[in-house]
Motif scaffolding. Structure first.
Motif, PDB file in Angstrom:
ATOM      1  N   PHE A 195       0.806  -1.199   0.167  1.00  0.00           N
ATOM      2  CA  PHE A 195       0.061  -0.045   0.073  1.00  0.00           C
ATOM      3  C   PHE A 195       0.960   1.037   0.022  1.00  0.00           C
ATOM      4  CE2 PHE A 195      -2.361   3.311   2.232  1.00  0.00           C
ATOM      5  CZ  PHE A 195      -3.689   3.258   1.761  1.00  0.00           C
ATOM      6  N   ILE A 196       0.702   2.161  -0.931  1.00  0.00           N
ATOM      7  CA  ILE A 196       1.498   3.268  -1.165  1.00  0.00           C
ATOM      8  C   ILE A 196       0.499   4.467  -0.942  1.00  0.00           C
ATOM      9  CG2 ILE A 196       3.086   4.573  -2.628  1.00  0.00           C
ATOM     10  CD1 ILE A 196       3.824   2.163  -4.139  1.00  0.00           C
ATOM     11  N   ALA A 197       0.936   5.148   0.282  1.00  0.00           N
ATOM     12  CA  ALA A 197       0.163   6.323   0.535  1.00  0.00           C
ATOM     13  C   ALA A 197       0.898   7.357  -0.124  1.00  0.00           C
ATOM     14  CB  ALA A 197       0.243   6.573   2.035  1.00  0.00           C
ATOM     15  N   GLY A 198       0.221   8.043  -1.025  1.00  0.00           N
ATOM     16  CA  GLY A 198       0.768   9.321  -1.722  1.00  0.00           C
ATOM     17  C   GLY A 198       1.424   8.512  -3.321  1.00  0.00           C
ATOM     18  N   ALA A 199       0.581   8.113  -3.911  1.00  0.00           N
ATOM     19  CA  ALA A 199       1.224   7.053  -5.105  1.00  0.00           C
ATOM     20  C   ALA A 199       1.321   7.956  -6.236  1.00  0.00           C
ATOM     21  CB  ALA A 199       0.131   6.111  -5.385  1.00  0.00           C
ATOM     22  N   THR A 200       0.863   9.319  -6.304  1.00  0.00           N
ATOM     23  CA  THR A 200       1.022  10.116  -7.314  1.00  0.00           C
ATOM     24  C   THR A 200       1.968  11.231  -7.156  1.00  0.00           C
ATOM     25  OG1 THR A 200      -0.773  11.656  -6.542  1.00  0.00           O
ATOM     26  CG2 THR A 200      -1.319   9.615  -8.125  1.00  0.00           C
ATOM     27  N   GLY A 201       2.733  11.090  -6.130  1.00  0.00           N
ATOM     28  CA  GLY A 201       3.948  12.175  -5.800  1.00  0.00           C
ATOM     29  C   GLY A 201       5.073  11.638  -6.617  1.00  0.00           C
ATOM     30  N   ALA A 202       6.113  12.519  -6.370  1.00  0.00           N
ATOM     31  CA  ALA A 202       7.523  12.226  -7.085  1.00  0.00           C
ATOM     32  C   ALA A 202       8.125  10.893  -6.995  1.00  0.00           C
ATOM     33  CB  ALA A 202       8.416  13.315  -6.940  1.00  0.00           C
ATOM     34  N   ILE A 203       8.120  10.413  -5.805  1.00  0.00           N
ATOM     35  CA  ILE A 203       8.627   9.311  -5.449  1.00  0.00           C
ATOM     36  C   ILE A 203       7.635   8.216  -5.394  1.00  0.00           C
ATOM     37  CG2 ILE A 203       9.907   8.033  -3.613  1.00  0.00           C
ATOM     38  CD1 ILE A 203      11.250  10.258  -2.348  1.00  0.00           C
ATOM     39  N   ASP A 207      16.802   7.282  -7.880  1.00  0.00           N
ATOM     40  CA  ASP A 207      17.504   6.591  -7.101  1.00  0.00           C
ATOM     41  C   ASP A 207      16.722   6.453  -5.559  1.00  0.00           C
ATOM     42  OD1 ASP A 207      19.630   5.682  -8.502  1.00  0.00           O
ATOM     43  OD2 ASP A 207      20.770   7.566  -8.095  1.00  0.00           O
ATOM     44  N   ALA A 208      16.032   7.489  -5.393  1.00  0.00           N
ATOM     45  CA  ALA A 208      15.126   7.482  -4.033  1.00  0.00           C
ATOM     46  C   ALA A 208      13.936   6.363  -4.122  1.00  0.00           C
ATOM     47  CB  ALA A 208      14.708   8.880  -3.946  1.00  0.00           C
ATOM     48  N   ALA A 209      13.486   6.618  -5.436  1.00  0.00           N
ATOM     49  CA  ALA A 209      12.490   5.218  -5.698  1.00  0.00           C
ATOM     50  C   ALA A 209      13.050   4.026  -5.639  1.00  0.00           C
ATOM     51  CB  ALA A 209      11.706   5.821  -7.026  1.00  0.00           C
TER      52      ALA A 209
END
Length: 311
Positions: A4-12, A215-217
């Motif tokens: 589950f990714i909270a904030g899935a439309t952000g840069a990372i 790289d953060a991703a």
């Protein structure tokens, strides 16, 4: 795994969605706005509307997704123009997401029996501004921050402390750059440099640790299955003083070299926090992340990243 990714439309978050789907995970991602769900679903994930500051909304979304892993990427930084003199004002919503938003996610994670919790933190400048030029995860966050950054430092400390109490993983990204970032083609900081509005203050002795957005991703995706609980610095291999990277960035974007100004001249314009970033900040080591997350940056130095990776 179900992630589950909270904030899935952000840069990372948007990049992590694609990486985890490609790795075969079952991914659910959230956005505050229903019209952004199509972006999540186009990447192969399930889209859910969620307000990270509404406990009921968070609980409903997480329980519906039934995840084994939660990745906390909630921020409100898109399009944020840097205002170093009034730093906390620009980060107010992100600070709330790092405090209240973290609490909401951790509460439902405990209720749902989620086995792994990963939160985004930051290490571009919050290290203690004394001692060695490069810090590791055992070194403290700055105990005496500038007045303009106290609330932001407190929120960073909070998300890391709450994550640690839940045996989770906090990933401290360095100063992000690349497509869609403030340090990227058309980004806010690049525009300031092009307009000659970002001078080199004092000797430019402050140290910055950078991290390309990709790289953060990739580090976040690696942390889904690697690494013990704890804090990790997600930065490149090349911490450097402002006196090196600011002129190099100006050259990379075709701008004039930044003018030099003494700290006393810059202080009324960019405040004590801006002067501190330019003259006192300390960098971060990525040795622990490379060792324990089975991760290495594809962009090991901002030097090549500024030339080829800005977007």
């Amino acid at each position: 795994m179900r992630v589950f990714i909270a904030g899935a439309t952000g840069a990372i978050g948007s990049r992590v969605v694609r990486l985890l789907v490609a790795a075969g995970h079952e991914v659910a991602g959230t956005s505050r706005h229903g019209d952004r769900l199509a972006d999540i679903e186009a990447a192969g994930a399930r889209g859910l509307v969620m307000d990270g500051l509404d406990a009921t909304s968070v609980r409903t979304a997480v329980l519906e997704a039934r995840p084994e892993v939660i990745v906390h990427e909630l921020t409100a930084l898109a399009g944020l123009a840097p205002d170093l003199k009034h730093f906390d004002q620009g980060f107010a919503m992100t600070n709330e997401l790092r405090t209240s938003g973290t609490d909401h996610l951790l509460a439902v994670a405990a209720e749902a029996g989620v086995g792994r919790f990963i939160a985004q933190s930051y290490t571009g400048w919050p290290n203690e501004r004394t001692g060695g030029a490069v810090k590791d995860e055992a070194d403290p966050i700055d105990p005496h921050p500038t007045d303009a950054s106290k609330e932001t430092i407190a929120a960073i400390r909070y998300v890391e402390g709450a994550t640690a109490a839940a045996d989770g993983v906090a990933l401290r990204s360095g100063q992000l750059y690349g497509p869609g970032q403030s340090i990227g083609r058309g980004g806010e900081m690049v525009e300031m440099i092009a307009a000659g509005r970002l001078p080199l203050v004092g000797g430019g002795t402050g140290i910055t640790s950078f991290c390309h957005i990709d790289d953060a991703a990739s580090a976040t995706a690696a942390a889904v299955t690697h690494g013990a609980a704890g804090v990790y610095n997600i930065v490149d291999d090349d911490p450097a003083p402002v006196s090196e990277w600011l002129p190099a960035l100006a050259e990379a974007v075709g701008a004039k070299a930044p003018r030099h100004v003494p700290a006393w001249v810059a202080r009324p314009l960019i405040g004590e926090h801006g002067v501190s970033l330019m003259t006192k900040a300390r960098g971060s080591s990525n040795a622990k992340a490379k060792r324990e997350l089975d991760w290495t940056p594809d962009w090991p130095s901002w030097r090549e990243g500024f030339r080829s990776g800005l977007g």
